[in-house]
Design an enzyme around this catalytic site. Structure first.
Site, short mmCIF file in Angstrom:
data_model
loop_
_atom_site.label_atom_id
_atom_site.label_comp_id
_atom_site.label_asym_id
_atom_site.label_seq_id
_atom_site.Cartn_x
_atom_site.Cartn_y
_atom_site.Cartn_z
N ARG A 75 0.85 -1.19 0.00
CA ARG A 75 0.00 0.00 0.00
C ARG A 75 0.89 1.24 0.00
O ARG A 75 1.68 1.43 0.92
CB ARG A 75 -0.91 0.00 1.23
CG ARG A 75 -1.71 1.27 1.43
CD ARG A 75 -2.65 1.17 2.63
NE ARG A 75 -3.37 2.41 2.82
CZ ARG A 75 -3.19 3.26 3.83
NH1 ARG A 75 -2.31 3.00 4.79
NH2 ARG A 75 -3.88 4.36 3.91
N HIS A 118 -2.90 10.83 1.07
CA HIS A 118 -2.28 10.62 2.38
C HIS A 118 -1.64 11.95 2.80
O HIS A 118 -0.44 12.03 3.05
CB HIS A 118 -1.27 9.47 2.31
CG HIS A 118 -0.96 8.84 3.64
ND1 HIS A 118 -1.05 7.47 3.87
CD2 HIS A 118 -0.56 9.37 4.81
CE1 HIS A 118 -0.72 7.21 5.12
NE2 HIS A 118 -0.39 8.34 5.71
N GLU A 161 -7.16 8.32 6.67
CA GLU A 161 -7.39 8.97 7.95
C GLU A 161 -7.92 10.40 7.84
O GLU A 161 -7.22 11.36 8.22
CB GLU A 161 -6.11 8.94 8.79
CG GLU A 161 -5.57 7.55 9.03
CD GLU A 161 -4.46 7.49 10.07
OE1 GLU A 161 -4.00 8.55 10.52
OE2 GLU A 161 -4.06 6.38 10.44
N ASN A 290 -6.93 1.58 10.31
CA ASN A 290 -5.60 1.84 10.88
C ASN A 290 -5.74 1.82 12.39
O ASN A 290 -6.59 2.53 12.95
CB ASN A 290 -5.07 3.20 10.44
CG ASN A 290 -4.69 3.22 8.96
OD1 ASN A 290 -4.78 2.21 8.27
ND2 ASN A 290 -4.26 4.38 8.49
N TYR A 292 -3.50 1.73 16.19
CA TYR A 292 -2.24 1.76 16.95
C TYR A 292 -2.46 1.59 18.44
O TYR A 292 -1.69 0.93 19.12
CB TYR A 292 -1.48 3.06 16.67
CG TYR A 292 -0.98 3.13 15.25
CD1 TYR A 292 0.23 2.54 14.89
CD2 TYR A 292 -1.73 3.74 14.24
CE1 TYR A 292 0.68 2.56 13.58
CE2 TYR A 292 -1.29 3.76 12.93
CZ TYR A 292 -0.08 3.17 12.61
OH TYR A 292 0.37 3.18 11.31
N GLU A 360 -3.06 -0.29 8.28
CA GLU A 360 -1.86 0.11 9.05
C GLU A 360 -1.97 -0.45 10.45
O GLU A 360 -3.02 -0.36 11.10
CB GLU A 360 -1.75 1.64 9.20
CG GLU A 360 -1.32 2.38 7.97
CD GLU A 360 -1.23 3.88 8.19
OE1 GLU A 360 -0.97 4.32 9.33
OE2 GLU A 360 -1.42 4.62 7.21
C1 FCB Z 1 -0.90 7.06 10.86
C2 FCB Z 1 -0.52 7.60 9.50
C3 FCB Z 1 0.81 7.14 9.00
C4 FCB Z 1 1.84 7.05 10.10
C5 FCB Z 1 1.30 6.28 11.28
C6 FCB Z 1 2.27 6.10 12.40
O1 FCB Z 1 -1.75 7.96 11.50
O2 FCB Z 1 -1.50 7.25 8.55
O3 FCB Z 1 1.21 7.99 7.96
O4 FCB Z 1 2.25 8.31 10.46
O5 FCB Z 1 0.15 6.90 11.75
#
Ligand code: FCB
Length: 458
Positions: A75, A118, A161, A290, A292, A360
């Site tokens: 991607r 992006h 995002e 995405n 985290y 992500e």
């Molecule tokens: C996300 C973004 C990516 C990267 C990660 C850590 O929010 O899409 O570009 O910065 O975080």
């Protein structure tokens, strides 16, 4: 030793974005991120994206790296100011770069997954995403890219995002263009969604067989005290502008009434035109997720400083000291990932019969310098193991997830943090040589076997 097998046909890969890796800045126009990098203090280490990790010149080597890891999918995003000129005409050299990249990927047997936006918006688009005309410009841009690459690129993500591109950028001030006006953030969010809808309409008409979707970032919010009505309410408001302002129009064709009510005077009058929600709610084929971390909030005093949560100025993030954290300071919470996927499938994508793709997931770890020897990034591997077992649990519970892409292939420009945060499976030394970390070898083995090995429990 316990192992988890992923379904047959599950797709594995990595993700990057144009501004974060390409460089080659002299051969493209300026984006709002080039401008933002020039603002003193905006980027932690004062760096920029002019050279980045020079993927623009080294892409054959980067594709070769992915091929050697046995990856199925890559991607990447297209830089709008590289492929279009300010008058809207195609920049042949810029488009030629992606043409060659896509050819190289296809020759290596890697499926290209293209993200159109992006965050590197052309600097010349006046008003940025606060201007409704930017949504029309985005759909035109999408078609120009499709004209050039649509014969080989079969999976298209419109936006990456939109929360970051609106609330973090126009209300929180943390990302380009660095504004701190909640009304601008609501306008930007709507115009981003409108751009998505217009692009989907145009791409669908031109290419009915293409797979089209968008990628949202999810940071599940929880009340510090689930019995406190105030904490529950602050979380509802955070969740409203972080998530539901995007998921509801896309999957239900409407903005949540509470989100508009909470915005109050910051919701620009006349923002939504007749027909907008129909465009935004048109069917898509995949939702990119995405993920985290997650966050705990309690209701405190309204804070005067700019916030990316304009309807929740009283939200106070509460630390969970018992949890480990990545180098971003983000708490490691794989269970929230599992619950998120199950909830998205139940509430949004399952009823629409569309799959979820993890576009992500990954961890910033303070890896040693590649000059000091092989990088044994076990913390990153642990993070990925934990989050992949969460994906596996969600699949077992019935969530339809068919793709997992690690953020990121390679260490890169981490936005306002510059080059101080490292997310890559591959490091980059001073001379910009690529140096695979232990996680790259680990991931390659996982991709080969489709089987995740879990550490022994103590
Ligand atoms: C996300 C973004 C990516 C990267 C990660 C850590 O929010 O899409 O570009 O910065 O975080």
């Amino acid at each position: 030793m316990s192992t988890l097998r992923f379904p047959q046909g599950f797709r594995w890969g990595t993700a990057t974005s144009s501004f974060q890796i390409e460089g080659g800045a002299d051969e493209r126009g300026d984006s709002i991120w080039d401008e933002f990098c020039r603002v003193p203090g905006a980027i932690a280490d004062g760096s920029d994206g002019r050279v980045a990790v020079d993927h623009y010149h080294r892409y054959p080597q980067d594709v070769e790296l992915m091929a050697s890891m046995g990856l199925d999918t890559y991607r990447f995003s297209v830089s709008w100011p590289r492929v279009l000129n300010p008058d809207g005409s195609v920049n042949r050299v810029g488009m030629g770069f992606y043409d060659a990249l896509v050819d190289t990927l296809c020759a290596a047997g890697i499926r290209p997954w293209l993200t159109l936006y992006h965050w590197d918006l052309p600097a010349w688009l006046s008003g940025g995403w606060t201007n409704r005309a930017t949504a029309d410009a985005f759909a035109d841009y999408a078609m120009r890219v499709h004209d050039a690459l649509g014969d080989r690129v079969r999976v298209w993500t419109t936006l990456n995002e939109p929360w970051c591109a609106s609330f973090l950028s126009y209300a929180g001030g943390h990302h380009a263009p660095g504004h701190t006006d909640p009304a601008e953030a609501y306008a930007a969010a709507h115009h981003l969604l409108l751009g998505h809808g217009l692009a989907v309409k145009a791409l669908r008409a031109a290419d009915p067989e293409a797979t089209l979707g968008l990628t949202l970032n999810f940071t599940p919010a929880y009340p510090a005290d689930p019995d406190s009505a105030a904490d529950v309410d602050v979380v509802r408001r955070v969740d409203g502008t972080a998530h539901r302002i995007f998921t509801d129009p896309v999957f239900r064709g409407e903005y949540p009434a509470d989100v508009i009510a909470d915005a109050g005077a910051a919701w620009p009058s006349g923002l939504v035109h007749d027909g907008d929600l129909e465009l935004i709610g048109a069917p898509i084929d995949v939702l990119g997720v995405n993920y985290y971390t997650s966050q705990l909030f309690h209701a405190g005093q309204p804070a005067p400083q700019p916030t990316p949560h304009p309807a929740a100025t009283d939200a106070v993030a509460v630390d969970r000291p018992e949890l480990s954290r990545t180098d971003m300071g983000w708490e490691v919470t794989p269970d929230a990932f599992r619950d998120l996927l199950i909830g998205l499938h139940r509430d949004y994508t399952g009823p629409a019969g569309i799959p979820l793709a993890i576009t992500e997931n990954g961890a910033a770890i303070d890896d040693p310098d590649p000059a000091s020897g092989p990088i044994d990034d076990t913390e990153r591997i642990d993070y990925l193991v934990g989050h992949l077992s969460a994906v596996h649990q969600a699949i077992e519970a019935g969530a339809q997830v068919d793709t997992y892409l690690v953020w990121s292939l390679i260490d890169n420009f981490e936005w306002a943090f510059g080059y101080t945060k490292r997310f890559g499976l591959v490091a980059v030394d001073e001379a910009l040589n690529r140096v695979p970390k232990a996680s790259a070898r680990w991931y390659s083995e996982l991709v080969r076997t489709g089987t995740l090995t879990l550490p022994e429990r103590a």
